[in-house]
Scaffold this motif. Structure first.
Motif, PDB file in Angstrom:
ATOM      1  N   MET A  67      14.340  60.072  68.651  1.00 23.92           N
ATOM      2  CA  MET A  67      14.506  60.914  69.843  1.00 23.92           C
ATOM      3  C   MET A  67      13.354  61.902  69.975  1.00 23.92           C
ATOM      4  N   LEU A  68      12.892  62.442  68.834  1.00 22.36           N
ATOM      5  CA  LEU A  68      11.770  63.376  68.916  1.00 22.36           C
ATOM      6  C   LEU A  68      10.499  62.644  69.345  1.00 22.36           C
ATOM      7  N   ARG A  70      10.416  60.133  71.357  1.00 23.04           N
ATOM      8  CA  ARG A  70      10.592  59.895  72.796  1.00 23.04           C
ATOM      9  C   ARG A  70      10.354  61.183  73.597  1.00 23.04           C
ATOM     10  N   THR A  71      10.917  62.281  73.104  1.00 28.86           N
ATOM     11  CA  THR A  71      10.785  63.544  73.840  1.00 28.86           C
ATOM     12  C   THR A  71       9.327  64.008  73.832  1.00 28.86           C
ATOM     13  N   SER A  74       7.424  61.909  76.202  1.00 28.68           N
ATOM     14  CA  SER A  74       7.750  62.289  77.570  1.00 28.68           C
ATOM     15  C   SER A  74       7.064  63.608  77.932  1.00 28.68           C
ATOM     16  N   TRP A 159      20.806  52.006  77.929  1.00 29.15           N
ATOM     17  CA  TRP A 159      21.670  52.877  78.719  1.00 29.15           C
ATOM     18  C   TRP A 159      22.464  52.003  79.678  1.00 29.15           C
ATOM     19  N   TYR A 273       5.737  54.736  76.267  1.00 28.96           N
ATOM     20  CA  TYR A 273       5.895  54.228  77.628  1.00 28.96           C
ATOM     21  C   TYR A 273       4.572  54.351  78.390  1.00 28.96           C
ATOM     22  N   ALA A 279       8.072  56.104  84.674  1.00 29.59           N
ATOM     23  CA  ALA A 279       8.643  56.394  86.000  1.00 29.59           C
ATOM     24  C   ALA A 279       9.863  55.505  86.258  1.00 29.59           C
ATOM     25  N   LYS A 282      12.980  56.559  84.205  1.00 25.50           N
ATOM     26  CA  LYS A 282      13.569  57.803  84.718  1.00 25.50           C
ATOM     27  C   LYS A 282      14.356  57.541  86.002  1.00 25.50           C
ATOM     28  N   VAL A 283      13.762  56.783  86.906  1.00 31.22           N
ATOM     29  CA  VAL A 283      14.457  56.459  88.155  1.00 31.22           C
ATOM     30  C   VAL A 283      15.755  55.722  87.847  1.00 31.22           C
ATOM     31  N   ARG A 285      17.653  55.759  85.322  1.00 28.00           N
ATOM     32  CA  ARG A 285      18.713  56.517  84.643  1.00 28.00           C
ATOM     33  C   ARG A 285      19.367  57.563  85.535  1.00 28.00           C
ATOM     34  N   LEU A 286      18.830  57.787  86.741  1.00 29.33           N
ATOM     35  CA  LEU A 286      19.513  58.691  87.672  1.00 29.33           C
ATOM     36  C   LEU A 286      20.000  58.014  88.942  1.00 29.33           C
ATOM     37  N   ARG A 287      19.535  56.820  89.166  1.00 29.44           N
ATOM     38  CA  ARG A 287      19.815  56.155  90.435  1.00 29.44           C
ATOM     39  C   ARG A 287      21.304  55.854  90.605  1.00 29.44           C
ATOM     40  N   ASP A 288      21.739  55.901  91.856  1.00 31.73           N
ATOM     41  CA  ASP A 288      23.110  55.510  92.178  1.00 31.73           C
ATOM     42  C   ASP A 288      23.110  54.005  92.418  1.00 31.73           C
TER      43      ASP A 288
ATOM     44  N   PRO B  55      12.928  62.140  88.586  1.00 36.82           N
ATOM     45  CA  PRO B  55      13.845  61.666  89.629  1.00 36.82           C
ATOM     46  C   PRO B  55      14.783  62.772  90.096  1.00 36.82           C
ATOM     47  N   ASP B  58      19.318  61.431  93.576  1.00 33.74           N
ATOM     48  CA  ASP B  58      19.494  60.066  94.096  1.00 33.74           C
ATOM     49  C   ASP B  58      18.612  59.057  93.377  1.00 33.74           C
ATOM     50  N   GLY B  59      17.857  59.528  92.384  1.00 26.77           N
ATOM     51  CA  GLY B  59      16.970  58.613  91.670  1.00 26.77           C
ATOM     52  C   GLY B  59      15.651  58.395  92.382  1.00 26.77           C
ATOM     53  N   ARG B 115      22.375  60.093  85.042  1.00 25.25           N
ATOM     54  CA  ARG B 115      23.414  59.261  85.669  1.00 25.25           C
ATOM     55  C   ARG B 115      23.934  59.899  86.959  1.00 25.25           C
ATOM     56  N   ARG B 119      24.423  64.123  91.100  1.00 24.93           N
ATOM     57  CA  ARG B 119      25.046  63.826  92.415  1.00 24.93           C
ATOM     58  C   ARG B 119      26.422  64.471  92.502  1.00 24.93           C
ATOM     59  N   VAL B 135      14.838  63.624  82.338  1.00 27.29           N
ATOM     60  CA  VAL B 135      15.179  62.508  81.443  1.00 27.29           C
ATOM     61  C   VAL B 135      14.354  62.628  80.148  1.00 27.29           C
ATOM     62  N   ASP B 136      15.024  62.603  79.015  1.00 24.43           N
ATOM     63  CA  ASP B 136      14.386  62.709  77.692  1.00 24.43           C
ATOM     64  C   ASP B 136      13.747  64.076  77.428  1.00 24.43           C
ATOM     65  N   GLY B 138      11.411  65.876  78.505  1.00 24.30           N
ATOM     66  CA  GLY B 138       9.952  66.065  78.417  1.00 24.30           C
ATOM     67  C   GLY B 138       9.460  67.311  79.136  1.00 24.30           C
TER      68      GLY B 138
END
Lengths: 309, 216
Positions: A67-68, A70-71, A74, A159, A273, A279, A282-283, A285-288, B55, B58-59, B115, B119, B135-136, B138
């Motif tokens: 994790m470190l 990765r962080t 990032s 994930w 990465y 990019a 990240k997208v 992991r938040l996208r609906d 993001p 809505d991503g 996640r 939202r 995310v992560d 950073g």
């Protein structure tokens, strides 16, 4: 927790030698040791076992290391690549999809990545989840979207992106067409179209059809061919809800708690990465994703229609 | 009622709901953050703010370079939608948003929640904010406001039904110290509020004053 503390710890974890780590980081050994001690204090215990001629990671050190990494990667991406994102240098991204994950699902997020990473060069490939894991580890793909991520081991970060239900696809003349849903028992006696190959469907079949003996008839490796067969009335096809559908097919949801699956994003743990991958992850992991699942089968002419005429 | 008085009142209301375990957890964490000097490495006024691509709820990717193209940026780190002090702060920022915009600024708030959580937060409070997912971790690490959450605190929140690590999709759980930065168009930090006492947040009035300096 400061960047340099993490950087120094990772250098020691890599070299397992404080002197070499200090040289690598271009600092004095006492400065490096002090920074690592501060990090250990924050993380609640020793990360490294220091013996006379031997330095080893403790269990806590092993636990926090990925994790470190990765962080830090990032954070360094934040510091160094925000401007580089905008450059037109070639930014390859190889994305693996398991056969029941349609490319239609990832087009919009990838278009968003392209908007910010103009040099994006995308390569999509299809393989079973087991093969995709091997391809990830070999570096043949950078990330994968798949169902049935069972045997990933500890070298894969994953994930869960979303849950998706299965639907039954039938031609417009089929007795199921127009039903709001059907039960698994209704499939008894139906001719089922079978996807050949491994796609996490075997476990799905075992779960869904426990106690119901399906009658499989015609087969293919490809969803498009199976959909053509279903549209021509050769049988009924169980398909993930997001899968883009042949216009002659109707989708009927299955009334079952087990006719669901999860789609996962997988990358290799600890591997750096690229800007494009950063990019995309990240997208993702938040996208609906539920919107994408529904929108892949919307009538394009209706997607842009005004809500109120 | 002035904004500061309103903030103090909301804080008092949150404290009034605290039980003994909440008080103990709060005091331990604030004391520990001060002891380890968790805010010592945070970026300061005059330093260059790291640019990022994150993001939103809505991503969709949001670039800090694009955010500050037309004016200064107010960037506020909050801990997550589960934190009542954070939602109170976000409500205050939402109220002040039009004034920030009138001063030519863009407002973005950022937490490690991933996640559906950003939202959900937006929907629950009716926020019209640019909510970013770090995310992560950073960006929080690059700003020097990141800390690893002690195990005792994780257990405290788990007993309250909050799985912080699960919200982040991370095996090691970290959080930002709540912080608000004002960054000018060139990317230089012109105001920095970083406070280990996570019940204290910057008064939007102070942010507005910093913005007026930025556009002067």
């Amino acid at each position: 927790m400061e960047l340099h503390q993490v950087r120094y710890f990772l250098a020691v974890a890599k070299t397992l030698n404080f002197t070499r780590a200090a040289e690598h980081c271009n600092v004095t050994q006492p400065a490096l040791t002090k920074a690592v001690q501060k990090l250990e204090h924050e993380l609640g215990g020793p990360l490294l076992l220091r013996e006379r001629n031997l330095t080893q990671l403790t269990d806590l050190g092993k636990q926090v290391l990925p994790m470190l990494e990765r962080t830090l990667a990032s954070a360094e991406a934040v510091r160094t690549t925000a401007r580089e994102f905008g450059r037109r240098e070639v930014a390859p991204l190889r994305l693996g999809l398991s056969p029941s994950v349609s490319a239609a699902l990832v087009l919009q997020p990838l278009a968003d990545v392209l908007d910010h990473v103009p040099g994006l060069r995308l390569e999509l490939c299809e393989a079973s989840p087991e093969v995709l894991v091997a391809m990830l580890l070999n570096g043949e793909v950078n990330a994968a979207l798949m169902d049935g991520l069972d045997a990933s081991g500890d070298r894969i970060d994953s994930w869960t992106l979303f849950r998706e239900r299965f639907v039954v696809l039938v031609d417009a003349e089929h007795p199921f067409a127009g039903n709001s849903e059907i039960g698994l028992e209704d499939l008894r006696g139906q001719t089922m179209l079978e996807r050949v190959g491994h796609d996490g469907r075997d476990s799905f079949r075992q779960t869904v059809f426990e106690g119901v003996e399906p009658r499989f008839g015609h087969r293919s490796k490809h969803d498009t061919q199976l959909q053509h067969l279903a549209a021509a009335g050769f049988g009924v096809l169980i398909s993930p809800e997001h899968m883009p559908r042949h216009p002659g097919l109707m989708a009927v949801p299955l009334r079952s708690d087990v006719a669901w699956r999860e789609i996962h994003l997988a990358v290799v743990q600890g591997r750096r990465y690229s800007p494009a991958l950063e990019a995309f992850v990240k997208v993702a992991r938040l996208r609906d994703w539920s919107l994408a699942v529904r929108s892949t089968n919307l009538d394009p002419s209706r997607q842009h229609a005004p809500a109120h005429p | 009622m002035s904004r500061r008085m309103s903030h103090d009142r909301v804080r008092s209301e949150i404290f009034a709901e605290f039980n003994d375990e909440d008080w103990s957890s709060y005091r331990q964490l604030v004391g520990w953050l001060r002891e380890i000097g968790a805010a010592d490495g945070a970026l300061k006024v005059g330093e260059q703010a790291p640019d990022f691509l994150l993001p939103d709820a809505d991503g969709n990717l949001v670039s800090s370079v694009r955010l500050r193209e037309k004016g200064p940026v107010v960037l506020s780190f909050y801990q997550g939608g589960w934190c009542p002090f954070c939602t109170a702060e976000l409500r205050a920022l939402q109220e002040a948003k039009s004034e920030f915009e009138a001063a030519g600024a863009n407002l973005a708030v950022v937490s490690p929640d991933t996640r559906h959580f950003p939202r959900q937060l937006r929907k629950e409070y009716g926020f019209d904010l640019t909510i970013l997912g770090d995310v992560d971790y950073g960006v929080a690490m690059a700003y020097g406001v990141l800390f690893a959450v002690p195990e005792g605190l994780l257990q405290h929140y788990a007993r309250r039904g909050v799985d912080i690590g699960g919200r982040h999709g991370s095996p090691v759980t970290m959080l930002p110290i709540p912080a608000t930065y004002v960054i000018d168009r060139r990317g230089t930090i012109i105001s920095a509020f970083v406070e280990p006492d996570y019940a204290l947040r910057q008064d939007p009035e102070e942010i507005l004053n910093a913005l007026k300096e930025a556009v002067r």
